[in-house]
Design a protein around this motif. Structure first.
Motif, mmCIF file in Angstrom:
data_model
loop_
_atom_site.group_PDB
_atom_site.id
_atom_site.type_symbol
_atom_site.label_atom_id
_atom_site.label_comp_id
_atom_site.label_asym_id
_atom_site.label_seq_id
_atom_site.Cartn_x
_atom_site.Cartn_y
_atom_site.Cartn_z
ATOM 1 N N ASN A 72 90.174 47.087 4.968
ATOM 2 C CA ASN A 72 89.659 45.743 5.259
ATOM 3 C C ASN A 72 90.592 44.670 4.714
ATOM 4 O O ASN A 72 90.795 43.647 5.348
ATOM 5 N N ARG A 73 91.150 44.907 3.538
ATOM 6 C CA ARG A 73 92.076 43.937 2.949
ATOM 7 C C ARG A 73 93.342 43.839 3.801
ATOM 8 O O ARG A 73 93.849 42.747 4.028
ATOM 9 N N LEU A 74 93.836 44.972 4.270
ATOM 10 C CA LEU A 74 95.033 44.956 5.113
ATOM 11 C C LEU A 74 94.777 44.187 6.405
ATOM 12 O O LEU A 74 95.614 43.419 6.854
ATOM 13 N N ARG A 75 93.587 44.378 6.993
ATOM 14 C CA ARG A 75 93.232 43.648 8.217
ATOM 15 C C ARG A 75 93.152 42.144 7.936
ATOM 16 O O ARG A 75 93.606 41.328 8.734
ATOM 17 N N GLY A 81 98.364 36.420 8.976
ATOM 18 C CA GLY A 81 99.748 36.323 9.420
ATOM 19 C C GLY A 81 100.758 37.082 8.575
ATOM 20 O O GLY A 81 101.965 36.940 8.783
ATOM 21 N N PHE A 82 100.301 37.904 7.642
ATOM 22 C CA PHE A 82 101.226 38.669 6.808
ATOM 23 C C PHE A 82 101.442 40.046 7.426
ATOM 24 O O PHE A 82 100.495 40.762 7.723
ATOM 25 N N SER A 83 102.701 40.409 7.594
ATOM 26 C CA SER A 83 103.031 41.677 8.239
ATOM 27 C C SER A 83 102.921 42.860 7.282
ATOM 28 O O SER A 83 102.846 43.996 7.718
ATOM 29 N N SER A 84 102.913 42.585 5.966
ATOM 30 C CA SER A 84 102.828 43.673 4.992
ATOM 31 C C SER A 84 102.317 43.148 3.658
ATOM 32 O O SER A 84 102.294 41.933 3.419
ATOM 33 N N VAL A 85 101.938 44.065 2.793
ATOM 34 C CA VAL A 85 101.515 43.707 1.446
ATOM 35 C C VAL A 85 102.689 43.098 0.683
ATOM 36 O O VAL A 85 102.524 42.141 -0.082
ATOM 37 N N ILE A 86 103.872 43.624 0.903
ATOM 38 C CA ILE A 86 105.067 43.106 0.229
ATOM 39 C C ILE A 86 105.298 41.645 0.603
ATOM 40 O O ILE A 86 105.572 40.801 -0.252
ATOM 41 N N THR A 87 105.149 41.302 1.876
ATOM 42 C CA THR A 87 105.307 39.926 2.341
ATOM 43 C C THR A 87 104.271 39.020 1.680
ATOM 44 O O THR A 87 104.593 37.926 1.220
ATOM 45 N N TYR A 88 103.033 39.472 1.636
ATOM 46 C CA TYR A 88 101.957 38.699 1.006
ATOM 47 C C TYR A 88 102.257 38.454 -0.476
ATOM 48 O O TYR A 88 102.189 37.322 -0.949
ATOM 49 N N CYS A 89 102.589 39.515 -1.207
ATOM 50 C CA CYS A 89 102.868 39.390 -2.645
ATOM 51 C C CYS A 89 104.035 38.441 -2.907
ATOM 52 O O CYS A 89 103.973 37.607 -3.810
ATOM 53 N N HIS A 90 105.069 38.533 -2.108
ATOM 54 C CA HIS A 90 106.228 37.666 -2.281
ATOM 55 C C HIS A 90 105.858 36.213 -1.983
ATOM 56 O O HIS A 90 106.247 35.295 -2.710
ATOM 57 N N LEU A 142 94.497 39.678 -3.175
ATOM 58 C CA LEU A 142 93.530 39.493 -2.112
ATOM 59 C C LEU A 142 93.260 38.012 -1.877
ATOM 60 O O LEU A 142 93.350 37.217 -2.810
ATOM 61 N N PRO A 143 92.954 37.658 -0.638
ATOM 62 C CA PRO A 143 92.547 36.284 -0.348
ATOM 63 C C PRO A 143 91.100 36.082 -0.793
ATOM 64 O O PRO A 143 90.279 36.995 -0.695
ATOM 65 N N LYS A 144 90.808 34.897 -1.322
ATOM 66 C CA LYS A 144 89.447 34.570 -1.749
ATOM 67 C C LYS A 144 89.082 33.203 -1.205
ATOM 68 O O LYS A 144 89.906 32.298 -1.209
ATOM 69 N N ARG A 145 87.844 33.046 -0.776
ATOM 70 C CA ARG A 145 87.388 31.739 -0.306
ATOM 71 C C ARG A 145 87.064 30.831 -1.478
ATOM 72 O O ARG A 145 87.284 29.636 -1.417
#
Length: 184
Positions: A72-75, A81-90, A142-145
């Motif tokens: 669910n987190r990956l979705r 718009g993040f293609s990977s966890v690495i992209t998100y973390c960076h 993780l994204p949080k509202r």
């Protein structure tokens, strides 16, 4: 897999052989971001680079394999718009806007994003001591509202909302804007 022969033992998964080894960004550095000395003195913690380990999956895990273990987190990351966890973390670690107090001495770095709704993109960091000094290791992301944890440090400038128009400082406070090609 390139060079893999079925007759040989299968290659070990990275997290099994070296869970504490660091992953490189797409630029080739293992540093995803930095808790600067100014930020560190403001929050009473040591400065150091922010890095992502291969990690261990599961509820008490950490690092890349932990984050990737939740479909669910990956979705949700993909939907942002993040293609990977690495992209998100960076993306988050490179230019976070606030540091929040986490549980058990951990920190939460956050970056706001307006994408149909306000979302706080967060990383939970754990301090590790190495032979080179201190490293802030990414436990999870993780994204949080809503982000309720106490703020320890916030980037200078506006405290939220949208950025003002470029000419806002030179206009009288309640001046009417005129769009090009229209009458005033």
């Amino acid at each position: 897999m390139q060079g893999y022969d079925d007759a040989q033992d299968p290659p070990q998964v990275a997290w099994m052989s070296a869970p504490n080894s660091y992953i490189s960004t797409f630029a080739g550095s293992t540093d995803f971001g930095l808790i600067s000395s100014d930020q560190a003195s403001a929050i009473g913690q040591p400065s150091g680079p922010i890095r992502l380990c291969h990690g261990v999956p599961g509820r008490n895990g950490f690092g890349l394999t932990h984050i990737e273990g939740y479909e669910n987190r990956l979705r949700e990351l993909n939907g942002l718009g993040f293609s990977s966890v690495i992209t998100y973390c960076h993306y988050v670690a490179e230019n976070f806007e606030a540091i929040h107090e986490g549980h058990s001495g951990r920190l939460i770095v956050a970056r706001k994003r307006l994408d149909r709704r306000l979302v706080h993109l967060t990383l939970v960091l754990d301090l590790r001591s190495t032979s080179d000094g201190h490293v802030w290791s990414i436990v999870t992301g993780l994204p949080k509202r809503v982000l309720r944890e106490p703020v320890l440090w916030q980037k200078e400038g506006r405290k939220g909302g949208c950025e003002p128009a470029p000419d806002a400082a030179s206009r009288p406070r309640f001046a009417t804007l005129t769009l090009p090609g229209t009458r005033s």
